[in-house]
Write an enzyme that holds these catalytic residues in place. Structure first.
Site, short mmCIF file in Angstrom:
data_model
loop_
_atom_site.label_atom_id
_atom_site.label_comp_id
_atom_site.label_asym_id
_atom_site.label_seq_id
_atom_site.Cartn_x
_atom_site.Cartn_y
_atom_site.Cartn_z
N ASP A 102 -13.16 -34.74 41.48
CA ASP A 102 -13.26 -33.37 42.03
C ASP A 102 -14.82 -33.06 42.28
OD1 ASP A 102 -10.41 -32.71 41.57
OD2 ASP A 102 -10.72 -31.70 39.68
N1 URA Z 1 -8.79 -34.73 36.63
C1 URA Z 1 -9.58 -33.52 37.15
O1 URA Z 1 -9.08 -32.43 36.74
N2 URA Z 1 -10.45 -33.67 37.88
C2 URA Z 1 -11.12 -34.67 38.26
O2 URA Z 1 -11.94 -35.04 38.87
C3 URA Z 1 -10.53 -36.09 37.57
C4 URA Z 1 -9.21 -35.67 36.84
#
Ligand code: URA
Length: 246
Positions: A102
């Site tokens: 993310d």
């Molecule tokens: N899980 C999440 O919620 N975000 C990420 O970036 C990676 C795994």
């Protein structure tokens, strides 16, 4: 692709002529004569017929990047800087991401232009472990450990998450190991135990650990040998052991 297909396509030679050329020891792959028509080849190999190149090898790239929070895990975006913008390699536009993060998440991102490698790394059946450091808004209840190990049912995908290992490090911090990578998975799992992720950082993917001396925004070339060795290794690669592990 098989060697005979590539040779057959060359100046429309056809399969029969390709088989004869291969059997007649006229074809080499990366400098070695190959007589097996089904020898697997890819675009990273140099292939010659009668000592004349019919395919020049492309450069295979395997990179690790310390993604800072705020950077998009995408190859192109009109509005936001992406992980590709951090890489000053002339072939950066050939890269794709093996396991996105993310925008708000920091840590290890692997990039390559070798689809065979990323496919192997990300294949669901290999259950490659991904390790995250998590900070939360609320104290992490000890019961969460059991809940993460049992798995959570996600209605949208109609799946139950695989057993995950949660190790509580402090009142609001933990290390979490997942064996899959679903959309916003860590955040959704913590939401299920009435908590909220305030900081998320990926420490490792399989044998690839984020090196302690690789600063946010920096990247490193793994090289083909280490990249492929890392796929087949159950253990962290020593020269990349991470100082993030407590
Ligand atoms: N899980 C999440 O919620 N975000 C990420 O970036 C990676 C795994």
């Amino acid at each position: 692709m098989k060697l005979d297909r590539l040779i057959a396509a060359y100046q429309s030679m056809g399969r029969q002529a390709a088989h004869l050329a291969i059997a007649g020891r006229r074809v080499s792959v990366d400098g070695l004569i190959v007589t097996d028509s089904h020898h697997p080849v890819d675009r990273f190999m140099r292939i010659e017929l009668d000592d004349a190149p019919i395919q020049l090898p492309e450069r295979a790239l395997y990179l690790m990047l310390h993604k800072p929070a705020g950077i998009l895990s995408a190859t192109k975006d009109e509005q936001h800087p992406t992980v590709i913008d951090l890489i000053n390699d002339p072939d950066r536009h050939t890269l794709h991401i093996a396991g996105r993060l993310d925008r708000s998440t920091s840590g290890l991102v692997l990039l390559t232009n070798d689809g065979r490698w990323s496919k192997r790394l990300m294949a669901a059946e290999h259950k490659v472990p991904k390790v995250y450091l998590v900070e939360t808004s609320e104290p992490i209840a000890p019961e969460a450990v059991e809940a993460f190990a049992r798995g959570f049912y996600f209605h949208t995908e109609d799946i139950t998450t695989l057993p995950a290992e949660l190790v509580i490090l402090g009142e609001r911090s933990a290390r979490l190991t997942l064996h899959e990578g679903r959309y916003h998975q860590v955040k959704r799992m913590f939401h299920r135990v009435n908590n909220r992720v305030t900081r998320l950082h990926r420490e490792s993917i399989g044998a690839f650990d984020l090196p302690p001396d690789l600063k946010p925004g920096e990247w490193r070339d793994l090289g083909a040998l280490a990249a492929w060795a890392g796929l087949n290794s159950g253990d962290s690669l020593n020269f990349r052991n991470s100082g993030f592990r407590g």
